[in-house]
Design a protein around this motif. Structure first.
Motif, short mmCIF file in Angstrom:
data_model
loop_
_atom_site.label_atom_id
_atom_site.label_comp_id
_atom_site.label_asym_id
_atom_site.label_seq_id
_atom_site.Cartn_x
_atom_site.Cartn_y
_atom_site.Cartn_z
N THR A 1 3.25 -6.55 -9.96
CA THR A 1 2.15 -6.01 -9.17
C THR A 1 0.90 -6.85 -9.40
O THR A 1 0.52 -7.12 -10.54
N ILE A 2 0.28 -7.28 -8.33
CA ILE A 2 -0.91 -8.13 -8.41
C ILE A 2 -2.07 -7.45 -7.68
O ILE A 2 -1.87 -6.53 -6.89
N PRO A 3 -3.31 -7.86 -7.97
CA PRO A 3 -4.46 -7.29 -7.27
C PRO A 3 -4.33 -7.42 -5.75
O PRO A 3 -3.90 -8.45 -5.24
N ASP A 4 -4.70 -6.36 -5.05
CA ASP A 4 -4.55 -6.30 -3.59
C ASP A 4 -5.88 -6.70 -2.95
O ASP A 4 -6.70 -5.85 -2.59
N TYR A 5 -6.08 -8.00 -2.77
CA TYR A 5 -7.34 -8.47 -2.21
C TYR A 5 -7.41 -8.30 -0.70
O TYR A 5 -8.50 -8.31 -0.13
N ALA A 6 -6.27 -8.14 -0.04
CA ALA A 6 -6.28 -7.91 1.40
C ALA A 6 -6.89 -6.54 1.72
O ALA A 6 -7.77 -6.40 2.57
N THR A 7 -6.40 -5.50 1.03
CA THR A 7 -6.95 -4.16 1.22
C THR A 7 -8.39 -4.10 0.75
O THR A 7 -9.24 -3.45 1.37
N ALA A 8 -8.69 -4.79 -0.36
CA ALA A 8 -10.06 -4.83 -0.86
C ALA A 8 -11.00 -5.47 0.15
O ALA A 8 -12.16 -5.06 0.29
N THR A 9 -10.50 -6.48 0.88
CA THR A 9 -11.31 -7.13 1.91
C THR A 9 -11.67 -6.15 3.03
O THR A 9 -12.80 -6.15 3.54
N ILE A 10 -10.71 -5.31 3.40
CA ILE A 10 -10.96 -4.33 4.46
C ILE A 10 -12.05 -3.35 4.02
O ILE A 10 -13.01 -3.09 4.76
N ILE A 11 -11.92 -2.81 2.81
CA ILE A 11 -12.89 -1.83 2.32
C ILE A 11 -14.25 -2.48 2.09
O ILE A 11 -15.27 -1.99 2.59
N SER B 1 7.34 3.22 4.07
CA SER B 1 6.21 4.04 4.49
C SER B 1 5.32 4.44 3.31
O SER B 1 4.12 4.59 3.45
N THR B 2 5.91 4.60 2.12
CA THR B 2 5.09 4.95 0.95
C THR B 2 4.13 3.82 0.62
O THR B 2 2.98 4.07 0.21
N TRP B 3 4.56 2.60 0.77
CA TRP B 3 3.68 1.45 0.53
C TRP B 3 2.56 1.42 1.57
O TRP B 3 1.40 1.16 1.24
N MET B 4 2.89 1.69 2.82
CA MET B 4 1.87 1.69 3.87
C MET B 4 0.86 2.80 3.65
O MET B 4 -0.35 2.60 3.82
N ILE B 5 1.33 3.98 3.26
CA ILE B 5 0.43 5.10 3.00
C ILE B 5 -0.48 4.81 1.81
O ILE B 5 -1.65 5.20 1.80
N SER B 6 0.06 4.09 0.81
CA SER B 6 -0.74 3.77 -0.37
C SER B 6 -1.93 2.87 -0.04
O SER B 6 -2.87 2.76 -0.82
N ARG B 7 -1.91 2.23 1.12
CA ARG B 7 -3.04 1.41 1.58
C ARG B 7 -3.91 2.18 2.58
O ARG B 7 -5.14 2.08 2.54
#
Length: 263
Positions: A70-80, A145-151
């Motif tokens: 598991t690595i930092p999620d910079y894509a989701t962080a970019t959205i927020i 879907s659990t991964w998608m919901i987690s974002r």
């Protein structure tokens, strides 16, 4: 600028689609620079979106989810971070201050999503033994879907409640933790470049590396200019290798012809 509900839903779905893309199509939606561009288009400020995405993209260099790590999620962080920076008008520094800790905190949600996915995969194994192939496909979709919901959920919550919630969470965090995250955010781009250099044939192309460093450090050439110079060098090397291959092939053809004549 107040974020509209449709923008929140759209950006939440973007986070879910980006996670889906990572495990399926590989179209690039997990790249922060791509999500940053889309955030900028949705929020009406492409420049800020690209600045946030491009800066966080540097922190992904050399980082890969090998072996299920598991690595930092910079894509989701970019959205927020991008959406909040544009809506509040705080700028790039504010976005990076939120983006780095957000990416690191999302690691825990990623772990939770992976753990929940185990249930569906065990069910899929059971249906495989029973030769119920349609249900195997359903279990794989539900697992994804659990991964998608987690974002989707953290994006929706952060953007719906806005800057106040994020700032409150940051205030409640210990100073040593936030300081460490900021230091990590500054080190990660250099670490990413160092990891890439480790696996690239640097010894063979050391002169070009020195030239690039000289252009940036002493001549203050912008990164785009250095990138163009690098592209020109790469194109030259490619053409040179092609010409050698053509000469080698031609020589082989001539030699073969001579052998035929002798026969």
């Amino acid at each position: 600028m107040q974020i509209q509900l449709w923008q929140i839903i759209f950006l939440g779905l973007l986070g879910g689609v980006a996670q889906w893309d990572e495990t399926n199509m590989k179209l690039g939606f997990r790249n922060p620079v791509i999500t940053g561009l889309i955030v900028g288009l949705v929020m009406g400020d492409v420049k800020t979106g690209l600045l946030v995405g491009g800066t966080l993209q540097l922190m992904t260099l050399g980082i890969g989810s090998y072996g299920g790590a598991t690595i930092p999620d910079y894509a989701t962080a970019t959205i927020i971070a991008g959406a909040l920076a544009i809506s509040t008008g705080q700028g790039i520094d504010f976005a990076i201050g939120i983006g780095v800790p957000t990416a690191l905190l999302l690691v825990q949600l990623d772990v939770l999503a992976r753990m929940s996915n185990v249930f569906f995969q065990h069910k899929a194994e059971k249906y495989a033994d029973e030769r119920k192939y349609e249900k195997i496909e359903l279990m794989n979709i539900l697992g994804l879907s659990t991964w998608m919901i987690s974002r989707f959920v953290p994006i929706f919550i952060c953007l719906y409640f806005g800057e106040g919630l994020v700032q409150k969470l940051l205030q409640l965090s210990p100073e040593w933790l936030m300081g460490g995250l900021k230091v990590a955010g500054g080190v990660l781009p250099a670490l990413g470049v160092a990891l890439l250099l480790k696996y690239l044939p640097v010894k063979s192309y050391a002169p070009y590396l020195i030239i690039g460093f000289f252009l940036v450090a002493y001549l203050n050439v912008p990164m785009f200019g250095v990138a163009l110079a690098g592209f020109a060098v790469a194109l030259y090397q490619f053409k040179k290798a092609q010409s050698k291959e053509v000469i080698s092939t031609s020589g082989a053809a001539v030699y073969t012809g001579g052998a035929d004549e002798d026969e």
